[in-house]
Design an enzyme around this catalytic site. Structure first.
Site, PDB file in Angstrom:
ATOM      1  N   HIS A   1       9.004   9.629   1.482  1.00 26.39           N
ATOM      2  CA  HIS A   1       8.285  10.143   2.727  1.00 26.39           C
ATOM      3  C   HIS A   1       8.196   9.574   4.043  1.00 26.39           C
ATOM      4  CE1 HIS A   1       6.778  13.857   0.101  1.00 26.39           C
ATOM      5  NE2 HIS A   1       8.099  13.979   0.521  1.00 26.39           N
TER       6      HIS A   1
ATOM      7  N   ASP B   1       1.349   8.968  -3.620  1.00 21.98           N
ATOM      8  CA  ASP B   1       0.773  10.186  -3.684  1.00 21.98           C
ATOM      9  C   ASP B   1       1.003  10.958  -4.879  1.00 21.98           C
ATOM     10  OD1 ASP B   1       0.674   9.909  -0.930  1.00 21.98           O
ATOM     11  OD2 ASP B   1       2.277  11.116  -0.150  1.00 21.98           O
TER      12      ASP B   1
ATOM     13  N   ASP C   1       5.838   8.996   6.193  1.00 20.73           N
ATOM     14  CA  ASP C   1       4.565   8.233   6.345  1.00 20.73           C
ATOM     15  C   ASP C   1       4.061   7.212   5.350  1.00 20.73           C
ATOM     16  OD1 ASP C   1       4.075  10.289   4.330  1.00 20.73           O
ATOM     17  OD2 ASP C   1       1.995  10.606   4.637  1.00 20.73           O
ATOM     18  N   HIS C   2       5.220   6.803   4.615  1.00 22.94           N
ATOM     19  CA  HIS C   2       5.206   5.979   3.679  1.00 22.94           C
ATOM     20  C   HIS C   2       6.310   4.819   4.067  1.00 22.94           C
ATOM     21  CE1 HIS C   2       2.459   7.732   0.738  1.00 22.94           C
ATOM     22  NE2 HIS C   2       2.812   8.595   1.438  1.00 22.94           N
TER      23      HIS C   2
ATOM     24  N   HIS D   1       5.704  14.498  -7.143  1.00 22.88           N
ATOM     25  CA  HIS D   1       5.636  14.643  -5.745  1.00 22.88           C
ATOM     26  C   HIS D   1       6.798  14.610  -5.212  1.00 22.88           C
ATOM     27  CE1 HIS D   1       3.515  14.281  -1.831  1.00 22.88           C
ATOM     28  NE2 HIS D   1       4.126  13.127  -1.838  1.00 22.88           N
TER      29      HIS D   1
ATOM     30  N   HIS E   1      -3.758   7.998   0.563  1.00 25.20           N
ATOM     31  CA  HIS E   1      -4.539   8.913   1.587  1.00 25.20           C
ATOM     32  C   HIS E   1      -5.975   8.958   1.327  1.00 25.20           C
ATOM     33  CE1 HIS E   1      -0.834  10.646   3.603  1.00 25.20           C
ATOM     34  NE2 HIS E   1      -0.263  10.445   2.172  1.00 25.20           N
TER      35      HIS E   1
ATOM     36  N   HIS F   1       7.702   5.992  -2.432  1.00 27.77           N
ATOM     37  CA  HIS F   1       8.399   7.165  -2.344  1.00 27.77           C
ATOM     38  C   HIS F   1       9.089   7.356  -0.972  1.00 27.77           C
ATOM     39  CE1 HIS F   1       4.538   8.807  -1.262  1.00 27.77           C
ATOM     40  NE2 HIS F   1       5.398   9.964  -0.958  1.00 27.77           N
TER      41      HIS F   1
HETATM   42 ZN   LIG Z   1       4.338  11.751   0.161  1.00 28.18          ZN
END
Ligand SMILES: [Zn+2]
Length: 254
Positions: A57, A132, A59-60, A113, A170, A55
């Site tokens: 985001h 996530d 941090d990905h 998410h 995570h 996805h």
């Molecule tokens: Zn995320």
């Protein structure tokens, strides 16, 4: 069979390298950063050929462009978020397959998410990369979706073989477990798992990947049909999506 290398980055993210030895191809799943991926590739003497994003985001996908510039890798990501995935080359969605050399991943659309979140399942390697969406003893927050959507998404994952290794993005397990025991205090399997998780974390070890079978037995977000959970929430007559939604709301406030 693939080899999987786990890279902890930032406060609690995991990046994974998936290496298919016959073709010498290697994919990085959700590279938050480029530096730790390049260091791990160097250490393993693997060459990056692909990035697999679940996805959009930051941090990905944060390492996408630098890794592509340094290695010329091909970036694969969700079709429904293609305009938000930096450097995307190949957009995939439910029903598509992705081949990493001789290893094949099935793609699932798992919105909730984010609107276009996808998961990669490698059946021959018994491995699921779910970003996530599903966490050990937890699930992702509903930033762009409804409880009904997320429950449908989790329904696609929880029917995978119980031996499936769940590679989530995570290390949230301990905090998730502390919440889970408040929802289902009499679940002995959950309490035993929590004791093991506490011990692993005390020693600084990861609790990820987990096994789907353990998630089915202990993760409250996969257990809305549990009479004990329904009793503790006062939702005996509700449907599974409603129970799921209430667990998610309580976790958001926990
Ligand atoms: Zn995320």
């Amino acid at each position: 069979m693939v080899e999987i290398h786990q890279i902890p980055v930032l406060a609690d993210n995991y990046i994974y390298l998936i290496h298919e030895p016959a073709s010498k191809t290697t994919a990085a799943v959700d590279p938050a950063l480029a530096g730790p991926v390049l260091a791990a590739l160097n250490e393993q003497t693997w060459t990056l050929t692909h990035i697999l994003n679940t996805h959009h985001h930051g941090d990905h996908v944060g390492g996408n462009l630098e890794l592509k510039a340094r290695t010329g890798c091909v970036i694969v990501g969700p079709r429904a978020e293609r305009d938000r995935i930096p450097g995307i080359d190949v957009a995939v969605a439910e029903g598509d397959h992705f081949s990493l050399g001789e290893a094949t991943a099935h793609i699932f659309d798992v919105p909730g998410h984010t609107r276009g979140h996808i998961a990669y399942w490698f059946p021959e390697s018994d491995s699921l990369f779910c970003g996530d969406t599903l966490f050990a003893m937890g699930c992702g927050r509903l930033f762009e979706g409804t409880p009904e959507q997320m429950w449908r998404s989790l329904g696609k994952l929880r029917v995978l073989p119980s031996s499936t290794r769940v590679y989530c993005a995570h290390e949230y397990t301990q905090a998730n477990g502390r919440f889970a025991v408040t929802v289902e205090p009499d679940n002995q399997t959950l309490r035993e798992r929590m004791a093991k998780v506490d011990e692993l974390r005390r020693r600084g070890f990861p609790t990820v990947p987990s096994k789907m079978g353990d998630e089915l037995a202990t993760n409250p977000f996969l257990r809305p049909e549990s009479p004990a959970i329904r009793r503790s929430l006062g939702l005996m007559g509700a449907n599974d999506a409603e129970v799921f939604g209430e667990i998610r709301r309580q976790k958001d406030r926990f």
